[in-house]
Each structure stands twice: as C-alpha cells, then as structure tokens.
Scaffold this active site. Structure first.
Site, PDB file in Angstrom:
ATOM      1  N   GLU A 193       0.838  -1.205   0.000  1.00 13.81           N
ATOM      2  CA  GLU A 193       0.000   0.000   0.000  1.00 13.81           C
ATOM      3  C   GLU A 193       0.871   1.253   0.000  1.00 13.81           C
ATOM      4  O   GLU A 193       0.561   2.239  -0.685  1.00 13.81           O
ATOM      5  CB  GLU A 193      -0.935  -0.008   1.217  1.00 13.81           C
ATOM      6  CG  GLU A 193      -2.051  -1.039   1.107  1.00 13.81           C
ATOM      7  CD  GLU A 193      -3.004  -0.989   2.283  1.00 13.81           C
ATOM      8  OE1 GLU A 193      -4.166  -0.608   2.095  1.00 13.81           O
ATOM      9  OE2 GLU A 193      -2.567  -1.326   3.406  1.00 13.81           O
ATOM     10  N   GLU A 211      -4.183  -9.119   3.407  1.00 10.95           N
ATOM     11  CA  GLU A 211      -4.876  -8.804   4.664  1.00 10.95           C
ATOM     12  C   GLU A 211      -6.092  -9.682   4.937  1.00 10.95           C
ATOM     13  O   GLU A 211      -6.396  -9.997   6.102  1.00 10.95           O
ATOM     14  CB  GLU A 211      -5.300  -7.324   4.661  1.00 10.95           C
ATOM     15  CG  GLU A 211      -4.163  -6.343   4.876  1.00 10.95           C
ATOM     16  CD  GLU A 211      -3.472  -5.925   3.586  1.00 10.95           C
ATOM     17  OE1 GLU A 211      -2.721  -4.948   3.607  1.00 10.95           O
ATOM     18  OE2 GLU A 211      -3.694  -6.585   2.535  1.00 10.95           O
TER      19      GLU A 211
END
Length: 687
Positions: free
Chosen positions: A109, A129
C-alpha cells in the site's frame, strides 16, 4: 550525508535525489517507529530545495514485508499508515518505491502511494490482509483497482494472491523490473520524474462490464467461504468505481478498524503467531544442520511419490527406490502425470519439468542408497516392516547420512533400534498428499542427535513445509489429537447421534469435512490397523466403540470399497445408508445403550473439549514443544477452521476454571479409561 529521523529510517542524498532507507529487521515491518521515521523523511524531502525526487528502499533482504501485526490487537499509534501515504501524495516531489524481497500488505500500500514502483527480479507483491480477517486499510482497495480493474482487484485481494515481479510488471503494478543494482536504477528513474507527480489516486477506475464484476465477486465469495473480510473487501473494491476517492478511502479505513478488533481477526492473528512461534527452538540455537543435496525415498506408493515431488520442487536430487519393478513403474508414472498436468494447466514450463526429471533417478538396487545424504522410508505402516527396512538401510547408507521414517504413529525408537546408529534417525511425518499438504511433523527419538533434528527442520523448511517438532509418542501430536476427537465422535454416535448428524454439525462449525466422511476418504482400515496395534497396551476396562471395527469386518472400508459410514454412488457422492444405521442400532443394543437425541451444540462442544483435553495431556507429557503447536497441527493438517484460531485459542477464551470443570465433565461422560487433563499448560502464554 545521512539524516536519521528514527533508528529505523535514515535519509541519504545521491546528488539531487533523496534515498530513504527503511531498516527494521528482520522483515522491515511497518511499525509505529517506521511510520514516524518515514513521515519525518518525507517532510525533509518536501522542504529541501536541493532535492528533486526521492526513493524509498528497504535495507537487508526485503522492502516492507507487511505491517507489524502485533499492533493490530491494540489501539494503533500515530502516525497511522494512511497519514504517511497522504504525505507522500501531498509532497510536490515524486517518490519511487524500490522493491525487493517482499512488498506485502501495508508495504505494498505504501508503494502504491508512491509515484512509481521498480522491482528487483524475484520480488513478490500483494495484499494478503483478508487472510488475517481484515481488509487493506491504507488505500489498497482503492488504488489497486485503478491499476488492474475491479474484477482483478477482487480476485487478488480476496485470495491474498502474491505476484512475482514479472507478473506484477505485466499487471502494471510496477513500472520496471531492475536486473542490475536496484538502488541505482531507482535513483535514475526518480530523477527522470523530477517536476511531475504520477499519483495512482488520480487515475480512473477502468470501465468493466457489471457481469464481470459479479462473476469475480461470486468466485471470491465461494473460495473465501463468505467470511466477513471477503464480503467487506468486495464491497470496498466495488466502491472504488462508485464513490469519490476520499469518501471510499475513509469508508475503507472505518471497515478496517472495525474488522481488526473482531474475534475472527483475533483468531487469525493467533494462528499467524502460532505458526511463527512453531519455528522457535532455543535448544537448537547455533546447531548447524548437516549438508543435504541427495534424498533417497524408499517406497513408490502415493506417499513416496508425493515426497519425491516435494523434494524435486525444492531443488534436491532424488533417488526413488523400490523392491518391486511394477510398483516402481507406477510411482514413476504418478510423478510424470503430476508434472504433465502442471504443464497442461499452464502452471509450469516444460523446461522446468525437464529440470526436475533430470534430477530424479529410479532404482531397484538398494546399494544406490550409499549416495544419499537423507534416506526417507515411506513403506507400509507396520512396525516390523519398517524395522526390516531400517536394518537394511543401516548396512547401505553412508556414515553420517540422516535416516528418516515417514511413520504416522509408530514408535520411532523401536524403528531406530533396528540400526546401529539410532542417533541418526528421525521421524518425518508427511501428510497426504505429501507435495500439497503444508504440515510435517519432525519427530525426535530418545537418541536423536541435535544436528540430525536441526537437519530435519531445515529440510522441511526447504521443502516449503511448516515443520512441527514433536516427541516420540503414539500418534505424535496430530494423530494423537485426531484420535481423541474421532473417539469422542464415536461416543456420540453410540449414545444416539448418527454419523451424518455429527459430520454436518462439525462442518457447520467450520471443519473442512466431518470425522466420518474423513474416515471413509482415508480408509477405515488405516485407523483399524492403528487400533489393532494398541490392543496389547489398551486398558481393557476403557470404553471402546466397536462400530468402526464392525464396518471393517463387513468389508466397508470407505470410498475405496464403495461403502463405509456412507454408501457411495458411481460418481462418488456419499449417501446415508440404512444398513449402517441398523449396524449402529445393534451395537447400541449389545451394550444396553438406550439412544437419546443429541443436540448439535453438544456435538461441537464435546468434540472441541476432546481436542483441548488431549492437548493438555500432550503438553503434560512433553510431546508438543509449544501449546500453540496444537493449533498449527489442527489447522494445517486436519481441516480445523483457520478463522476459529484453533482449539488452544478456543480454550483460552473459556478460562481455566470453566475448562477444568469441562474436562472433568468430559471424563465422566466418556467413561472408564478417560482422563481429565490439567488446563494450566494449555492456557499459559509464552514468555
């Protein structure tokens, strides 16, 4: 000149380009200290007129392999990752992420928040995630679809897919794959971007047919078993094409914060740390494993063939040995068919298969064992057969070779005693299919040398396995646990439940399959032989259920005979069989048992208590190295739902007083021979 905003982040200048090093070993986890250091460094770049661009790069072997997961169970310290990424985007100077090793989760990210990404060969990127019960919470569900589209983003995020550098380049997730020095290439690229920003957030989400989005979502939900994080990830990714960026970003963060404190995310983090901790063995610190290059596998059956495939995939030279030519041919054909199928599916290149075949040799000549560094026996699960094999190995294997048995429950010391070098013998209990299943039990015999044990662990890791160190006890950790679980389920059937009811209740809890369906799949004769091997040591007063034995005596050995606890159609579909019900009713009547209706809640409770109680007994006997190894074994070898954490996680939720009472109750209803374990060791947290 170098500037150190924090101990974990340092800034140095390469002419007019700033190089920001992230140095938080071993994996450069994106901790609070790293985030603080990055924010300081970004501000330094923004305010230094001599700097025209910047590079983010990881020290050591990786970029940022993920966030510091230990922080997820508590309030997150400022600055949080979205704040750091917002500063990257707000800075008027371009940032290039120089990726190597792994850029996963928050690390990827962060890279997506940069203006460009360069990857070294072999780098892996991804957003895993969801496998921890959460969703990307720093823009991953918003920036990723702007690069790959909504359907591809759904597939990637919901599966936790990891892409290697070449695939990441093809998907436009990185701008360049550097074959030379990564730092130098990143500095050159950063300098070429001077004066212009390339924010991913400013890209439009590619237009996609609604049906393609719906199909991707349906596939992801099916594969992800409709778990909450999968559902939330799909909705957040869809929002990237429906809402303005900042609104969707805020919504993503709110969902992330909500999910990370959920029970499911807590359970998945427990399993994550349990798997990590299973590799910690202070008694082996500094012990060097023996050098390994050639592995000999004795036995060309399904298990032996799977071990060969795993060893070839790991880069070992392999000798497959048999004493029967037809069996050897069948094993060789099984291995060939496996690789041919991989090529047909586009999962392997023909030249990669050829490389493996060049490293494999088959033989009927036992003298060839002399060339092996490690010999793995994978023959019939019979103590006398295995002792005969090891006695023969002993006279042929070179001095210093490690000798391993693939036994799943037999006494390793009795096997090792057939040799003149029991100190070189270990157990390597692979789970079937051996080239697929991740779990492997590394069994230490009484005389096993430490460097032999270290070798077993090292080989297991190179095979890509998750090794559990166990003591030498009947069934070791996994099969000992599963035997207690299955036995309790048999008690439930004897008392009034039907096999299909037990299976359905435990599948609804989350097990991949119920215990009776598993028994049919693996073959009822396997557990039957195990029980027969225990006849001489079993307490004659202990409660014993004869139903499975009677099925075996009737020739109902499971799927392979078309009937076991269930009857199987020609297509392999299980059917409830009244013949089994009649057999069970007769077994109850023989013991004078009046059947009662048993609610599903009792089935699940007793099954879990049986596992937890057996785990307590294992720990008291020193068979398992860590309490949480129980959860690693159950999740990775026996279909226990990962999102439930494991039975140790479940037990710790109950607390010691309740668990102690539960164990006493279970022992009472389970009858003679049942023993209540002490939950103390089960509940103790690692220091």
């Amino acid at each position: 000149m170098a500037i150190n905003p924090t101990a974990q982040v340092r800034l140095e200048r390469d002419g007019d380009v700033a190089v920001i090093w992230i140095d938080n070993p071993p994996i450069n986890a994106g901790s609070a200290a790293v985030r603080t250091g990055l924010l300081h460094a970004i501000n330094e770049v923004a305010h230094d007129e001599r700097i025209v661009a910047a590079v983010l790069i990881g020290a050591g072997t990786t970029f940022i392999a993920g966030s510091d997961i230990r922080e997820f169970g508590q309030p997150l310290a400022e600055p949080q990752l979205p704040t750091v990424i917002a500063a990257l985007e707000a800075c008027p100077k371009p940032f290039v992420a120089a990726l190597h090793g792994a850029a996963l989760g928050g690390g990827f990210e962060l890279a997506l928040g940069c203006d460009a990404r360069i990857a070294a060969t072999g780098t892996v990127v991804g957003l895993p995630e969801v496998t921890l019960g959460i969703i990307p919470g720093a823009g991953g569900t918003q920036r990723l679809p702007r690069l790959v589209g909504v359907p591809r983003a759904i597939a990637m995020v919901c599966s936790g897919e990891r892409l290697k550098s070449a695939a990441a380049l093809a998907a436009s997730l990185v701008d360049l794959v550097a074959t030379g020095d990564l730092r130098s290439a990143a500095v050159v690229h950063a300098r070429s971007l001077a004066g212009r920003k390339q924010r991913v957030r400013e890209l439009s989400v590619p237009a996609t047919e609604p049906q393609a989005v719906a199909d991707a979502a349906t596939a992801a939900l099916k594969a992800g078993k409709n778990r909450p994080a999968v559902v939330a990830a799909i909705e957040s990714i869809k929002a990237s094409a429906l809402l303005d960026f900042d609104t969707a970003l805020a919504d993503e963060r709110a969902v992330f914060q909500q999910l990370r404190s959920s029970r499911e995310a807590t359970a998945l983090r427990h399993q994550f740390f349990a798997e990590r901790d299973s590799a910690k063995h202070p008694q082996l610190a500094g012990v060097a494993p023996r050098a390994m290059q050639t592995i000999a596998v004795i036995g060309a059956g399904t298990m032996g063939s799977g071990i060969v495939i795993a060893a070839l995939d790991a880069g070992y030279d392999v000798l497959l040995l048999e004493q029967d030519g037809e069996a050897l041919d069948r094993g060789g054909a099984r291995i060939h068919d496996h690789y041919a199928g991989r090529v047909r599916a586009g999962k392997m290149a023909p030249e990669a298969v050829q490389s493996r075949q060049d490293r494999m040799r088959t033989s009927l000549q036992w003298d060839d064992l002399a060339e092996a560094d490690l010999v793995i026996e994978a023959v019939f699960e019979d103590i006398e057969v295995k002792r005969q094999v090891f006695a023969r190995i002993d006279g042929l294997a070179r001095p210093g070779a490690v000798l391993a048995s693939n036994t799943s429950y037999l006494d390793l010391d009795a096997i090792a005693a057939a040799t003149s070098r029991p100190q070189d013998v270990i157990g390597l209990h692979f789970f079937s299919p051996a080239h697929v299943m991740r779990l492997i039990e590394v069994v230490r015999g009484q005389p096993t040398e430490s460097d032999v044990l270290a070798t077993g662990l090292a080989v297991a890791k190179k095979l890509g396995k998750l090794p559990l160190l166990t003591g030498n006890a009947f069934g070791f950790v996994g099969n000992r646990l599963y035997a207690a679980y299955r036995r309790q389920c048999e008690f439930l059937v004897e008392e009034g439940a039907w096999p299909e009811q037990v299976d359905a209740a435990l599948q609804r809890f989350g097990f991949a399959m119920g215990p009776f369906a598993v028994a049919d799949l693996s073959g009822l004769d396997i557990a039957w032989r195990m029980r027969q091997a225990q006849v001489g040591t079993r307490d004659p007063a202990a409660r014993y259920v004869h139903i499975a034995d009677r099925l075996c005596e009737a020739g109902r050995l499971g799927r392979k005979t078309g009937a076991g606890y269930y009857r199987y159609t020609e297509s392999g579909q299980p059917m409830v069989d009244e013949t089994v019900h009649v057999l069970i009713e007769r077994a109850r009547a023989d013991k004078g048992i009046a059947p009662r209706a048993i609610p599903d809640e009792e089935i699940v409770r007793r099954a879990l208590l049986a596992l937890a109680n057996e785990a307590a007994l294992l720990l008291a006997e020193g068979v398992a190295a860590h309490a949480t190894d129980v959860d690693v074994a159950l999740v990775n070898g026996y279909g226990f739902p990962r999102w439930e954490g494991g039975v140790v996680f479940w037990a710790r939720e109950r607390g010691e007083a309740a668990l102690r009472a539960d164990f006493a109750w279970l022992a009472e209803i389970s009858g003679p021979g049942s023993k209540a374990g002490d939950p103390g060791a089960l509940l103790a947290l690692p220091s």
